[in-house]
Design an enzyme around this catalytic site. Structure first.
Site, PDB file in Angstrom:
ATOM      1  N   ASP A  12      -3.959 -13.225   1.944  1.00 62.61           N
ATOM      2  CA  ASP A  12      -3.673 -11.892   2.461  1.00 62.61           C
ATOM      3  C   ASP A  12      -4.392 -11.661   3.792  1.00 62.61           C
ATOM      4  OD1 ASP A  12      -3.245  -8.893   2.407  1.00 62.61           O
ATOM      5  OD2 ASP A  12      -2.518  -9.438   0.412  1.00 62.61           O
ATOM      6  N   SER A  62       0.825  -4.989   2.770  1.00 65.21           N
ATOM      7  CA  SER A  62       0.813  -5.834   1.579  1.00 65.21           C
ATOM      8  C   SER A  62       1.923  -5.480   0.602  1.00 65.21           C
ATOM      9  CB  SER A  62      -0.552  -5.737   0.886  1.00 65.21           C
ATOM     10  OG  SER A  62      -1.556  -6.296   1.705  1.00 65.21           O
ATOM     11  N   ASP A 153       0.831  13.647  10.580  1.00 66.78           N
ATOM     12  CA  ASP A 153       1.214  12.292  10.986  1.00 66.78           C
ATOM     13  C   ASP A 153       1.487  12.240  12.487  1.00 66.78           C
ATOM     14  OD1 ASP A 153       1.131  11.356   8.304  1.00 66.78           O
ATOM     15  OD2 ASP A 153       3.074  12.279   7.958  1.00 66.78           O
ATOM     16  N   ARG A 190       2.433  19.342  -2.501  1.00 66.40           N
ATOM     17  CA  ARG A 190       2.764  18.468  -3.626  1.00 66.40           C
ATOM     18  C   ARG A 190       1.787  18.626  -4.787  1.00 66.40           C
ATOM     19  NH1 ARG A 190       0.996  12.557  -1.105  1.00 66.40           N
ATOM     20  NH2 ARG A 190      -1.229  13.033  -0.875  1.00 66.40           N
ATOM     21  N   ASP A 261       7.520  12.667  -2.289  1.00 63.07           N
ATOM     22  CA  ASP A 261       6.445  13.407  -2.940  1.00 63.07           C
ATOM     23  C   ASP A 261       6.274  14.828  -2.420  1.00 63.07           C
ATOM     24  OD1 ASP A 261       5.496  12.403  -0.527  1.00 63.07           O
ATOM     25  OD2 ASP A 261       3.472  12.015  -1.260  1.00 63.07           O
ATOM     26  N   HIS A 405     -10.229  -5.329   7.502  1.00 63.34           N
ATOM     27  CA  HIS A 405     -10.103  -3.877   7.663  1.00 63.34           C
ATOM     28  C   HIS A 405     -11.422  -3.212   8.054  1.00 63.34           C
ATOM     29  CE1 HIS A 405      -5.971  -3.151   6.771  1.00 63.34           C
ATOM     30  NE2 HIS A 405      -6.015  -3.689   5.568  1.00 63.34           N
ATOM     31  N   HIS A 443       0.962 -10.690   5.719  1.00 63.05           N
ATOM     32  CA  HIS A 443       0.848 -10.072   7.045  1.00 63.05           C
ATOM     33  C   HIS A 443      -0.443 -10.576   7.670  1.00 63.05           C
ATOM     34  CE1 HIS A 443      -2.363  -7.469   5.560  1.00 63.05           C
ATOM     35  NE2 HIS A 443      -1.599  -7.221   4.513  1.00 63.05           N
ATOM     36  N   HIS A 460      -3.566  -3.775  10.366  1.00 59.82           N
ATOM     37  CA  HIS A 460      -2.818  -5.028  10.309  1.00 59.82           C
ATOM     38  C   HIS A 460      -2.293  -5.373  11.698  1.00 59.82           C
ATOM     39  CE1 HIS A 460      -1.861  -3.973   5.847  1.00 59.82           C
ATOM     40  NE2 HIS A 460      -3.085  -4.440   6.008  1.00 59.82           N
TER      41      HIS A 460
END
Length: 511
Positions: A12, A62, A153, A190, A261, A405, A443, A460
């Site tokens: 990974d 992943s 976002d 949510r 969601d 990471h 990845h 990534h």
């Protein structure tokens, strides 16, 4: 059936990139892995963007990577499926839309397009709204858009730009108007905070909110009041003192979010006859209510892009042959070699065994323990390989991704060294047993830990990942241009087992 036992080893976060100060893979050297690649040859696989069913330019991850590997095909994510439909001009003929338009024409009502207005690509995309508005216009239906502002976002005050873009688009194409605006905090809760949804509901169905002469002015007024996009209180566009876009009896609604969601609760308010979480007042008798994707099967609504069945996965094909298979990983990647590799199937296939090794819990971040549980995973894998009678084993080694990471390069180098030592042990055992070793990744990450400015990069990468097949007495030749979805057909082809009907990937081996 007697087939050569095969181990699929997924390293990974192992991508291919030029050597440099941010490439932990080349800094570590990884001599054992490098030796295998030199001896066996290799190719490189695309693992981001459209190659794995994501929008172009999106990095792989992943979950998506393992789904593509297990499916033996490109698994198109919802946003990409919609993008492709828009590009091909197929959105307007989608049955969920044509049915809604037909119902609205019969009642003389309007179509209301509601959802998150941004290009964040997490819950929705503004390009989809524009395509929907054109489709409704061409169907002879009046359009009102209800814009939920993002700011989560996307940048906190970027919403006015999206509103300007959409308002201009609608006007120039004579494809409708923006009728109201509200922050996602209210429209997209949510967590059962129904009081927030009820404010959005009152705006949509009763026209309650701060009045404005135009949508851009509404957002600017919200900013002047100290509100940022996510928290913009209901604002309604009015003419002659009356709201222009209230949802009324006989109208139709299309919720254009593609992530479920945060669209589920507001949808329930429109269609749930037993709603008990507050007083909705008059509930419009709609001509129809449809959604971009399936938010909740219990709603029973028309869906434009329903879930794709992913039958005939690698695990299913192996199980149907009556063969035993093993899945093994430490906690951080266990779901990936089980649930995601099986494309959303929770329960094991017949003959599928699973082994979970706990990830370290004595450190807050894995740069403090870059070895993680790789040695324990390797120990258990080799024990199972020696005595389990498996035809297929799939093992994920997590270090390069999880330590990558953190962005701590010395720790990532140590992670690479740890993984390389495990690869040596695994390769020795598999080859000594007469088995076949397939090595790849889902990845990249550890090979690109600095950005172009030399700053730490913890996300990534967009790089391709290596792929090789190692076995005694045989060296394969590989084609170029492969993707992760080609791995399963390659493994099956080496066994002489036909790929399933659903697998559209092709073998990476040319001879």
């Amino acid at each position: 059936m007697s087939l050569k036992p095969t181990l699929l080893l997924i390293l990974d976060g192992w991508g291919k990139a030029p050597a440099g100060p941010g490439n932990a893979v080349t800094l570590a050297g990884m001599p054992h892995l490098s030796s295998l690649l030199r001896q066996a040859g290799c190719t490189e696989l695309a693992c981001s963007g459209r190659a794995v069913g994501l929008p172009e330019g999106f990095m792989g991850n992943s979950e998506v990577g393992h789904m593509n590997i297990g499916a033996g095909r490109v698994v198109y994510q919802d946003m990409t499926r919609i993008d492709i439909a828009v590009e091909r001009g197929e959105l307007a003929s989608n049955p969920a839309l044509t049915g809604l338009f037909e119902a609205v024409r019969a009642t003389g009502g309007r179509v209301h397009l509601m959802g998150l207005l941004s290009d964040g690509g997490v819950h929705s995309h503004i390009a989809h709204v524009e395509a929907l508005a054109l489709a409704a216009r061409d169907a002879g239906v009046e359009v009102v858009v209800h814009a939920f502002l993002d700011g989560r976002d996307t940048a906190p005050t970027s919403g006015v730009g999206y509103v300007k873009r959409l308002a201009s688009f609608l006007e120039s194409n004579r494809a409708g108007r923006i009728g109201s605006l509200v922050g996602r905090y209210y429209a997209m809760d949510r967590d059962k905070r129904w009081d927030r949804n009820l404010l959005a509901w009152a705006m949509l169905t009763r026209g309650e909110g701060a009045p404005a002469d135009d949508p851009v002015g509404a957002v600017e007024a919200a900013y002047a009041a100290g509100e940022t996009d996510e928290f913009v209180k209901p604002r309604v566009v009015v003419e002659g003192g009356s709201p222009i876009g209230t949802i009324r009896d006989g109208d139709g609604v299309f919720f254009f979010n593609f992530r479920a969601d945060r669209a589920r609760q507001l949808s329930h308010m429109f269609v749930d006859g037993t709603f008990e979480h507050g007083d909705r007042g008059h509930v419009p008798s709609l001509a129809g209510f449809a959604t971009m994707t399936s938010y909740d099967p219990a709603l029973g609504l028309p869906v434009a892009f329903d879930k794709q069945p992913l039958d005939g996965t690698l695990g299913e094909v192996v199980a149907n042959q009556g063969l035993r298979q093993l899945r093994i990983a430490e906690t951080e990647k266990y779901a990936h070699v089980t649930y995601f590799l099986n494309c959303g199937r929770e329960e094991p296939f017949p003959g599928e065994e699973r082994r979970l090794l706990p990830s370290p819990r004595d450190v807050a971040t894995y740069d403090l323990k870059p070895e993680m549980s790789a040695e324990a995973v390797t120990d258990t894998l080799l024990e199972e390989w020696a005595g389990g009678g498996y035809t297929l084993a799939v093992c994920n080694v997590a270090n390069l991704d999880m330590v990558g990471h953190t962005g701590v390069i010395p720790a990532a180098v140590r992670a690479c060294e740890t993984v390389d030592a495990c690869v040596r042990r695994i390769a020795d055992a598999v080859l000594a047993s007469g088995g076949r070793l397939v090595i790849t990744a889902d990845h990249g990450n550890a090979e690109e830990l600095l950005d172009e400015s030399g700053n730490p990069q913890t996300a990534h990468s967009m790089n391709r990942v290596p792929f090789t097949v190692v076995e005694q007495g045989r060296v394969h030749t590989f084609r170029e241009g492969g993707v992760l979805g080609d791995i399963a057909p390659t493994i099956l082809g080496l066994w002489g087992v036909p790929a399933s009907a659903g697998m559209t990937g092709t073998s990476l081996i040319t001879e």
